[in-house]
Design a protein around this motif. Structure first.
Motif, short mmCIF file in Angstrom:
data_model
loop_
_atom_site.label_atom_id
_atom_site.label_comp_id
_atom_site.label_asym_id
_atom_site.label_seq_id
_atom_site.Cartn_x
_atom_site.Cartn_y
_atom_site.Cartn_z
N ILE A 26 2.21 29.01 46.84
CA ILE A 26 1.99 29.38 45.44
C ILE A 26 0.64 30.07 45.22
O ILE A 26 0.49 30.83 44.27
N ARG A 27 -0.32 29.82 46.06
CA ARG A 27 -1.67 30.39 45.89
C ARG A 27 -1.92 31.60 46.79
O ARG A 27 -3.05 31.91 47.13
N GLY A 28 -0.86 32.27 47.20
CA GLY A 28 -1.02 33.54 47.89
C GLY A 28 -0.85 33.54 49.40
O GLY A 28 -0.86 34.61 50.00
N TRP A 29 -0.73 32.39 50.02
CA TRP A 29 -0.54 32.40 51.48
C TRP A 29 0.90 32.83 51.76
O TRP A 29 1.80 32.42 51.05
N PRO A 30 1.17 33.66 52.72
CA PRO A 30 0.30 34.23 53.75
C PRO A 30 -0.22 35.63 53.42
O PRO A 30 -1.07 36.14 54.14
#
Length: 121
Positions: free
Chosen positions: A23-27
């Motif tokens: 949810i926070r941009g990984w990968p």
């Protein structure tokens, strides 16, 4: 590491797994993610959903966890050593014995494999 057959809600043998929050941009946008590792006799996919629910209910953290690594064999006996070795990656809201880490998931997987192999020597 060995492979194992997973059927339904159970695994044929214990599995070491790593879940990562996307949810926070990984990968694509971030090298690091909130990761959960552990050993389970359940299907790793079922365990991933349980971990996602626990994050929300216990810590109020919204996450979209994805199963990113599964292995069987000796690695399942190295969980404590992996936890000890990766303790510097433990995020603030979690207790010291939690298996949550903020780190690159690939690095956590590599570290887990190396710790398990080193344990064998």
């Amino acid at each position: 590491m060995n492979s194992s057959f997973v059927m339904g809600n159970r695994s044929e043998t214990p599995c070491f797994y790593i879940d990562a929050d996307t949810i926070r941009g990984w990968p694509r946008e971030s090298n690091t993610a909130l990761c959960k590792f552990g050993v389970t006799g359940k299907s790793p996919v079922v365990r991933c959903r349980e971990n996602e629910t626990a994050l929300q209910e216990k810590w109020g953290i919204e996450a979209d966890l994805e199963l990113v690594f599964v292995a069987t064999g000796r690695i399942t006996g190295a969980e404590k050593e992996i936890a000890d070795y990766t303790r510097p990656w433990l995020p603030d809201p979690f207790q010291e014995n939690a298996e949550w880490r903020r780190c690159p998931p690939r690095e956590l997987a590599r570290t887990a494999v190396l710790v398990a192999e080193d344990r064998r020597r």
